[in-house]
Write an enzyme that holds these catalytic residues in place. Sequence first.
Site, PDB file in Angstrom:
ATOM      1  N   LYS A 186       5.871   9.124  -9.216  1.00  0.00           N
ATOM      2  CA  LYS A 186       5.798   7.814  -9.851  1.00  0.00           C
ATOM      3  C   LYS A 186       7.012   7.554 -10.766  1.00  0.00           C
ATOM      4  CE  LYS A 186       1.847   6.309  -8.176  1.00  0.00           C
ATOM      5  NZ  LYS A 186       1.306   7.267  -7.184  1.00  0.00           N
TER       6      LYS A 186
HETATM    7  C1  PLP Z   1      -0.401   7.178  -7.068  1.00  0.00           C
HETATM    8  C2  PLP Z   1      -1.427   6.129  -7.018  1.00  0.00           C
HETATM    9  C3  PLP Z   1      -2.741   6.349  -7.448  1.00  0.00           C
HETATM   10  C4  PLP Z   1      -3.287   7.692  -7.802  1.00  0.00           C
HETATM   11  O1  PLP Z   1      -2.586   8.403  -8.707  1.00  0.00           O
HETATM   12  P1  PLP Z   1      -2.671  10.011  -8.731  1.00  0.00           P
HETATM   13  O2  PLP Z   1      -2.074  10.306 -10.068  1.00  0.00           O
HETATM   14  O3  PLP Z   1      -1.808  10.516  -7.614  1.00  0.00           O
HETATM   15  O4  PLP Z   1      -4.072  10.409  -8.628  1.00  0.00           O
HETATM   16  C5  PLP Z   1      -3.610   5.284  -7.454  1.00  0.00           C
HETATM   17  N1  PLP Z   1      -3.241   4.070  -7.030  1.00  0.00           N
HETATM   18  C6  PLP Z   1      -1.995   3.829  -6.589  1.00  0.00           C
HETATM   19  C7  PLP Z   1      -1.630   2.462  -6.146  1.00  0.00           C
HETATM   20  C8  PLP Z   1      -1.054   4.850  -6.538  1.00  0.00           C
HETATM   21  O5  PLP Z   1       0.154   4.614  -6.045  1.00  0.00           O
END
Ligand code: PLP
Length: 400
Positions: A186
Amino acid sequence: MPGFELFGEAEKKQVQDVLDNGVLMRYGFDGMRKGHWKTKTLEFALAQRMQTQYAHAVSSGTAALTVALASAGVGAGDEVIMPTFTFVASFESILALGAVPILVDVDDTLTLDPNAVERAITKNTKVIMPVHMCGSMADLDALKAICKTHDLLLLEDACQAIGGSYKGKPLGSIGDLGCFSFDFVKTITCGEGGALITDRLEFYENAHKYADHGHDHIGNDRGAETHPFLGYNFRISELNAAVGCAQVQRLDEFVHIQKNHYAILKEALHSIEGIAFRRVPEGGKENYSFLNFFLPTAELTKKAHGTLAEAGVDGCFYWYDNNWHYYRKWEHLIEKKSLGNLPEQVVKQLPEYSTADFSASDHWIGRTISCLIKLGWTESEVRQRADKMSEILRGITPER
Ligand SMILES: *Cc1c(COP(=O)(O)O)cnc(C)c1O
């Protein structure tokens, strides 16, 4: 995206603080930690940056969604409206609570179509959960109006659009609740982590308790705390939060870099006949983590995606065929493949997705390519990439 590309001294310093004192847990051990409260610091910084009253950090973005829903009182049989184009975490968090994920079409914003949302509302609907996919947002004014009319909650999944804004307000802060992920890919990352933000004290109070076994967090003795309701463990560790403390301070720097790279790529594709860009709702500012564009047909899009990959232009996604981000490949949800029995309400209320008509989504996602904007590129690398993409796409789209 992703923030790990620019890890540096700030991240190391924060982690070293934690290791120097040896307190890896966010609660307690007041004497040992010598004033270092990394999770609390991260929460404070996040709430400030997002202009909300409260932030609560947890172990992942999926946990943030689950805790956010739980804190709003979502439970067995409640319906949560979510888009056909999102990460699987959306329905995982809903199902974790025994609630029912109601899939709804996306439009040319690549997020929830407000008209389709309105049609999907039933007496069991409790929450509308737009997912701001690939750096840009849903039409939040329209969704807010629907929530108001039908007395529903708005939960923004801003995991892929942190740092973006809508009509001057940070994404995530516009709904009743907003969620972020700090997983390893992210825009800002702490390895594994996430957070929810809200202005509602009641939701915040529920959230921090629910995410820590129901602990009321009153007083100085964890063992003596009471448990007003059932909870779970979604805690983040101080080591992860420490990295988050460094990264959250760099969010605006990262968005700025992404914006510059994005502008160069967009400029190069701008004049190509047949290419159109994803619609950003009026008043919206992306976080520029992806450049998203449409080609005239699904066939041309598939071909363009293949040619880009062959030419070494990495990081371009054709979501229509992706196993994780589009409903077509979610056969585990469609066929209700669960290790154990699902709650009765889920079995009964889950729509028959194997025959559902999401052709409106297919119309857009079938023609979408999303190209990841990396933080670590040099300007000359971005320009080379722009030239290459332009050349390839000009060769694929039909002549005027
Ligand atoms: C990455 C992501 C998540 C989940 O996050 P994690 O930290 O990997 O559990 C949820 N929604 C979206 C749109 C994402 O891109």
